[in-house]
Design a protein around this motif. Structure first.
Motif, PDB file in Angstrom:
ATOM      1  N   LEU A  14      16.529  10.489   9.420  1.00 49.98           N
ATOM      2  CA  LEU A  14      15.108  10.582   9.782  1.00 49.98           C
ATOM      3  C   LEU A  14      14.603   9.356  10.532  1.00 49.98           C
ATOM      4  CD1 LEU A  14      13.805  12.053   6.392  1.00 49.98           C
ATOM      5  CD2 LEU A  14      14.405  13.306   8.472  1.00 49.98           C
ATOM      6  N   ASP A  15      15.446   8.352  10.734  1.00 47.79           N
ATOM      7  CA  ASP A  15      15.074   7.129  11.443  1.00 47.79           C
ATOM      8  C   ASP A  15      13.833   6.485  10.827  1.00 47.79           C
ATOM      9  OD1 ASP A  15      15.314   5.091  13.284  1.00 47.79           O
ATOM     10  OD2 ASP A  15      14.129   6.134  14.815  1.00 47.79           O
ATOM     11  N   ARG A  16      13.867   6.322   9.512  1.00 54.62           N
ATOM     12  CA  ARG A  16      12.776   5.684   8.765  1.00 54.62           C
ATOM     13  C   ARG A  16      13.363   4.492   7.992  1.00 54.62           C
ATOM     14  NH1 ARG A  16       7.891   7.449  10.683  1.00 54.62           N
ATOM     15  NH2 ARG A  16       7.875   9.727  10.904  1.00 54.62           N
ATOM     16  N   PRO A  17      13.483   3.339   8.628  1.00 52.01           N
ATOM     17  CA  PRO A  17      14.137   2.209   7.957  1.00 52.01           C
ATOM     18  C   PRO A  17      13.389   1.715   6.714  1.00 52.01           C
ATOM     19  CG  PRO A  17      13.177   1.531  10.061  1.00 52.01           C
ATOM     20  CD  PRO A  17      13.128   3.022  10.030  1.00 52.01           C
ATOM     21  N   VAL A  18      12.051   1.786   6.740  1.00 53.50           N
ATOM     22  CA  VAL A  18      11.287   1.343   5.565  1.00 53.50           C
ATOM     23  C   VAL A  18      11.587   2.249   4.377  1.00 53.50           C
ATOM     24  CG1 VAL A  18       8.985   1.025   4.602  1.00 53.50           C
ATOM     25  CG2 VAL A  18       9.470   0.289   6.942  1.00 53.50           C
ATOM     26  N   ALA A  19      11.533   3.556   4.590  1.00 46.40           N
ATOM     27  CA  ALA A  19      11.843   4.498   3.516  1.00 46.40           C
ATOM     28  C   ALA A  19      13.284   4.336   3.049  1.00 46.40           C
ATOM     29  CB  ALA A  19      11.588   5.929   3.980  1.00 46.40           C
ATOM     30  N   ALA A  20      14.186   4.042   3.992  1.00 47.86           N
ATOM     31  CA  ALA A  20      15.587   3.847   3.621  1.00 47.86           C
ATOM     32  C   ALA A  20      15.733   2.659   2.681  1.00 47.86           C
ATOM     33  CB  ALA A  20      16.427   3.637   4.879  1.00 47.86           C
ATOM     34  N   THR A  21      15.024   1.570   2.988  1.00 47.79           N
ATOM     35  CA  THR A  21      15.089   0.378   2.141  1.00 47.79           C
ATOM     36  C   THR A  21      14.592   0.675   0.733  1.00 47.79           C
ATOM     37  OG1 THR A  21      14.732  -1.016   4.086  1.00 47.79           O
ATOM     38  CG2 THR A  21      14.345  -2.014   1.927  1.00 47.79           C
ATOM     39  N   TYR A  22      13.471   1.372   0.623  1.00 49.32           N
ATOM     40  CA  TYR A  22      12.889   1.637  -0.694  1.00 49.32           C
ATOM     41  C   TYR A  22      13.699   2.676  -1.469  1.00 49.32           C
ATOM     42  CZ  TYR A  22       8.847  -1.331  -0.117  1.00 49.32           C
ATOM     43  OH  TYR A  22       8.030  -2.429   0.014  1.00 49.32           O
ATOM     44  N   ALA A  23      14.309   3.629  -0.777  1.00 50.46           N
ATOM     45  CA  ALA A  23      15.160   4.601  -1.465  1.00 50.46           C
ATOM     46  C   ALA A  23      16.364   3.904  -2.082  1.00 50.46           C
ATOM     47  CB  ALA A  23      15.609   5.687  -0.487  1.00 50.46           C
ATOM     48  N   LEU A  24      16.957   2.977  -1.333  1.00 48.62           N
ATOM     49  CA  LEU A  24      18.117   2.258  -1.846  1.00 48.62           C
ATOM     50  C   LEU A  24      17.739   1.386  -3.040  1.00 48.62           C
ATOM     51  CD1 LEU A  24      20.879   0.570   0.205  1.00 48.62           C
ATOM     52  CD2 LEU A  24      19.759  -0.733  -1.592  1.00 48.62           C
ATOM     53  N   PHE A  25      16.668   0.603  -2.889  1.00 46.74           N
ATOM     54  CA  PHE A  25      16.320  -0.332  -3.966  1.00 46.74           C
ATOM     55  C   PHE A  25      15.721   0.367  -5.184  1.00 46.74           C
ATOM     56  CE2 PHE A  25      16.818  -3.577  -0.677  1.00 46.74           C
ATOM     57  CZ  PHE A  25      17.505  -4.538  -1.401  1.00 46.74           C
ATOM     58  N   ALA A  26      15.140   1.535  -5.021  1.00 51.35           N
ATOM     59  CA  ALA A  26      14.681   2.297  -6.185  1.00 51.35           C
ATOM     60  C   ALA A  26      15.870   2.715  -7.042  1.00 51.35           C
ATOM     61  CB  ALA A  26      13.889   3.526  -5.736  1.00 51.35           C
ATOM     62  N   ALA A  27      16.946   3.163  -6.378  1.00 52.20           N
ATOM     63  CA  ALA A  27      18.149   3.533  -7.120  1.00 52.20           C
ATOM     64  C   ALA A  27      18.791   2.312  -7.768  1.00 52.20           C
ATOM     65  CB  ALA A  27      19.141   4.223  -6.184  1.00 52.20           C
ATOM     66  N   VAL A  28      18.838   1.185  -7.039  1.00 50.82           N
ATOM     67  CA  VAL A  28      19.414  -0.038  -7.596  1.00 50.82           C
ATOM     68  C   VAL A  28      18.568  -0.548  -8.766  1.00 50.82           C
ATOM     69  CG1 VAL A  28      19.913  -2.470  -7.095  1.00 50.82           C
ATOM     70  CG2 VAL A  28      20.564  -0.692  -5.460  1.00 50.82           C
ATOM     71  N   ALA A  29      17.247  -0.398  -8.655  1.00 55.35           N
ATOM     72  CA  ALA A  29      16.348  -0.921  -9.696  1.00 55.35           C
ATOM     73  C   ALA A  29      16.589  -0.234 -11.028  1.00 55.35           C
ATOM     74  CB  ALA A  29      14.894  -0.751  -9.259  1.00 55.35           C
ATOM     75  N   LEU A  30      16.474   1.098 -11.049  1.00 58.83           N
ATOM     76  CA  LEU A  30      16.605   1.811 -12.319  1.00 58.83           C
ATOM     77  C   LEU A  30      18.043   2.172 -12.655  1.00 58.83           C
ATOM     78  CD1 LEU A  30      13.509   4.175 -12.604  1.00 58.83           C
ATOM     79  CD2 LEU A  30      13.832   1.838 -13.368  1.00 58.83           C
ATOM     80  N   GLY A  31      18.930   2.180 -11.671  1.00 58.25           N
ATOM     81  CA  GLY A  31      20.311   2.529 -11.947  1.00 58.25           C
ATOM     82  C   GLY A  31      21.212   1.337 -12.171  1.00 58.25           C
ATOM     83  N   GLY A  32      20.859   0.178 -11.631  1.00 59.97           N
ATOM     84  CA  GLY A  32      21.714  -0.992 -11.753  1.00 59.97           C
ATOM     85  C   GLY A  32      21.084  -2.136 -12.509  1.00 59.97           C
ATOM     86  N   LEU A  33      19.892  -2.575 -12.063  1.00 63.07           N
ATOM     87  CA  LEU A  33      19.253  -3.719 -12.705  1.00 63.07           C
ATOM     88  C   LEU A  33      18.698  -3.356 -14.083  1.00 63.07           C
ATOM     89  CD1 LEU A  33      18.523  -6.670 -12.350  1.00 63.07           C
ATOM     90  CD2 LEU A  33      16.408  -5.975 -11.236  1.00 63.07           C
ATOM     91  N   ALA A  34      18.088  -2.189 -14.195  1.00 61.29           N
ATOM     92  CA  ALA A  34      17.598  -1.738 -15.498  1.00 61.29           C
ATOM     93  C   ALA A  34      18.775  -1.360 -16.389  1.00 61.29           C
ATOM     94  CB  ALA A  34      16.653  -0.553 -15.319  1.00 61.29           C
TER      95      ALA A  34
END
Length: 698
Positions: A14-34
């Motif tokens: 979709l060529d949305r770099p901002v959304a791409a960044t937040y999608a990645l870090f949302a998964a890392v936040a609750l899937g990795g850091l949490a």
């Protein structure tokens, strides 16, 4: 898979770099850091409930990033609130670091409220992928729930009570050992975090109450001696049979069965009858009941009281506001109380410097605030990574913090060297990074948690470079910035590790347990004086020090939970641990037993004791309180007595004076309660069954 799917969908689909960044870090936040405890489905359910919180954090962080001062104030408030939410139980505590990341990410420049929609879409998509993956991929078998454990222990109690109604009217060593094992299955250390009833709500409180009361019931059943003349008496047999029936009905209730109303009422009647026989006037011509019989009556009445508490708590845990067993007041004060009020009780109980939850919240909030301030004032390049380093590397003790920082810096430096080489070789060819990223993600998220913080930081450094190389033209200086950020974040974490309670829960555990025993000693003396003087109180809160002991129990439980989460540091001198022979669970049980026994003994009307019985009760109470203060002084790190192994306490409560003749049941009930507290002190000092005790110490 989730992080890569969200990132590639928005970056290249979709060529949305901002959304791409937040999608990645949302998964890392609750899937990795949490570190949300439980099975995949349980983690998915927790993440689904947290979705509105995640949206709120992204929105607040986006709008507060307009100025450094607003971002700093927001970091202080949000950082403290998320960390302090750990008082709500293992799930909020495990999710807190991931939620912190979801606020940290948008709180840094650029100030771009126009991209809020993309940020929310990316966050939602990443979390939706994460929830679906947790629920559907690699499903895990669920462990036995705490309710099922309590039901099994209640069945064991029913079996023990039944055995006590048949010759030889006492449990064998094997049967006592089985009761010990059933009781041990309810200890928090043997229960997975996700199954522990640690929340502030009514059902969680009642389920925790069920476990504690069931352990008490099994302990009292195992300690019941055989009748002195070989004949238990019809009244005692009736009570024990009704206890067995109620325990069986309670187990059925815990397995989603009906409320044990009828067996509960039957035990109330049987208990009242035994109490009347034990305390009432002796019929003309009938011999007086010997002291050994009266002591056994008192022990059986304590068993009945514990069984009634188990049934009431279990009904509340299963049916909540629809529970039909009469809970009364006092120990079940939370019955019928609204959830916000219970949350307020929990928060207020930990709003003080002696609470380890409060300490952790203050430590992490101040550290994150300092990191955000440094990043904003000094215009630190990629200050987000410095704040993230502070979040991930700050520990609850200075030893752990320093050890973690050393490993993290070594790992980050190694990762930076790999990153610099990769960026120099690949240059601006994003196709190379796009191909390598999923493979590196799999490697980093698999090896990092297993090999430790050094490997995790090094692998994550390379992962970050691979991600940002696809969002902006990369240079080898990205590795340099990453090392600088981790160095700054580590320094801030080390500073607050030194300044804010650098010994973690170690000293707090000893302090909290010492305070618990001091408060318990006060109640023992006050209860003994009230019984000796024949003065009843209208409510448990009327006992001097009752509320102080309740709060001391809460703080001791939280310090013990925090202590279990602090491993001994690798290398270097080990921390000064509390004595390994101490059974901290027995210490907590002593606090609860003090509260319950005091409430039971001071329920009006009280019978006035004779001079000899009153003197005996007063002196025995002071003797037990003295033992408690002796152990308390050995535990307290702030006392004049050097801390060390606590003194061994004999399980026998010697009579202070000659046992009075013709003493009423209240006298023997009080002596039985004091004897049970001595048994708790014995287990506490010896860390479980000790020499000469055999298995008789559940």
């Amino acid at each position: 898979m989730v992080a890569a799917a969200g990132f590639y969908l928005f970056r290249y689909g979709l060529d949305r770099p901002v959304a791409a960044t937040y999608a990645l870090f949302a998964a890392v936040a609750l899937g990795g850091l949490a570190k949300i405890p439980g099975t995949g489905r349980q983690r998915a359910a927790t993440a689904l409930r947290l979705l509105p919180v995640c949206w709120l954090l992204v929105v607040v962080g986006t709008f507060l990033s307009v100025r450094t001062w607003s971002a700093v104030v927001g970091m202080l408030a949000v950082g403290f609130a998320l960390a302090f939410a750990a008082v709500g139980g293992p799930r909020p505590a495990g999710a807190a670091p991931g939620l912190q990341l979801l606020y940290i990410l948008p709180s840094f420049p650029p100030y771009a409220p126009s991209t809020l929609g993309e940020r929310l879409i990316g966050t939602t998509t990443g979390l939706a992928f994460f929830i679906a993956a947790e629920a559907l991929i690699f499903p895990e078998p669920g462990p036995p729930s705490y309710r099922s454990r309590a039901a099994h222990a209640a069945d064991a109690a029913a079996h023990c009570a039944t055995l006590l109604t048949t010759p030889p009217y006492a449990l064998t060593d094997d049967e006592i050992r089985a009761a010990w094992e059933s009781s041990g299955s309810l200890r928090s250390l043997t229960v997975p975090e996700a199954e522990r009833p640690a929340g502030p709500g009514m059902r969680d409180r009642a389920l925790a109450h069920t476990g504690l009361a069931t352990r008490t019931l099994l302990s009292r059943l195992a300690q019941l001696p055989a009748p002195p003349d070989g004949r238990p008496g019809l009244e005692v047999t009736a009570v024990l049979q009704t206890v067995a029936e109620l325990a069986t009905a309670t187990a059925a209730c815990l397995r989603a069965g009906p409320s044990p109303v009828v067996p509960h009422e039957n035990l109330v009647k049987a208990r009242a009858h035994l109490s009347a026989v034990s305390a009432g006037p002796v019929p003309t011509g009938a011999p007086d009941l010997p002291p050994a019989v009266l002591r056994r009556h008192a022990a059986v009445l304590e068993i009945a009281d514990a069984a009634l508490a188990v049934a009431t708590a279990a009904d509340l845990a299963v049916h909540g506001r629809h529970a039909t067993v009469d809970s009364g007041k006092g120990r079940f004060w939370y019955a019928g109380t609204w959830a916000p009020v219970l949350w307020w009780h929990r928060l207020r109980g930990h709003a003080g410097r002696r609470s380890v939850f409060f300490q952790n919240a203050v430590r992490i909030a101040l550290a994150l605030t300092a990191a955000r301030l440094v990043a904003g004032v000094d215009t630190l390049p990629q200050g987000f990574w410095a704040t993230l380093a502070t979040l991930t590397l700050t520990r609850t003790t200075m030893d752990e913090t320093w050890h973690t920082i050393r490993l993290a810096l070594a790992g980050t430096l190694a990762g930076a060297l790999v990153t610099a080489g990769a960026l120099s070789l690949a240059g601006t060819d994003t196709a190379v990074y796009a191909v390598v990223l999923p493979v590196w993600m799999l490697f980093a998220f698999t090896v990092g948690p297993v090999k430790g913080v050094g490997w995790a930081q090094g692998l994550f450094t390379v992962l970050v470079a691979l991600v940002f190389a696809q969002l902006a033209p990369p240079t080898w200086r990205l590795a340099e910035v990453r090392v600088l950020d981790v160095l700054v974040g580590s320094a801030i974490g080390a500073v607050f590790g030194v300044l804010a309670w650098p010994r973690g829960a170690h000293d707090e555990l000893r302090q909290a347990m010492a305070e618990l025993l001091r408060r318990a000693a006060e109640i023992v003396v006050a209860t003994g004086a009230s019984v000796a003087g024949g003065g009843a109180v209208s409510a448990p809160s009327g006992v001097p020090g009752h509320r102080s002991l309740q709060r001391a129990v809460v703080l001791a439980e939280s310090a013990y939970a925090q202590f279990q989460c602090e491993p001994t540091p690798f290398g270097g001198p080990a921390r000064r641990p509390a004595p390994r022979t101490v059974d901290w669970q027995a210490t907590l049980m002593a606090g609860h037993h003090t509260l319950w026994g005091s409430e039971r003994l001071l329920t009006p009307p009280l019978i006035r004791l004779g001079p000899a019985a009153a003197e005996s009760v007063s002196v025995l109470g002071e003797r037990v309180a003295g033992r408690m203060l002796l152990v308390s002084a050995a535990l307290d790190p702030g006392s004049d007595t050097p801390t060390g192994p606590i003194p061994l306490i004999g399980p026998v409560l010697e009579q202070a004076v000659t046992e009075p003749s013709g003493a009423p049941r209240l006298y023997y009930a009080t002596v039985s309660w004091l004897g049970s507290l001595m048994a708790d002190l014995t287990r506490m000092a010896r860390g479980g069954p000790g020499p000469g005790q055999g298995p008789r110490a559940p």
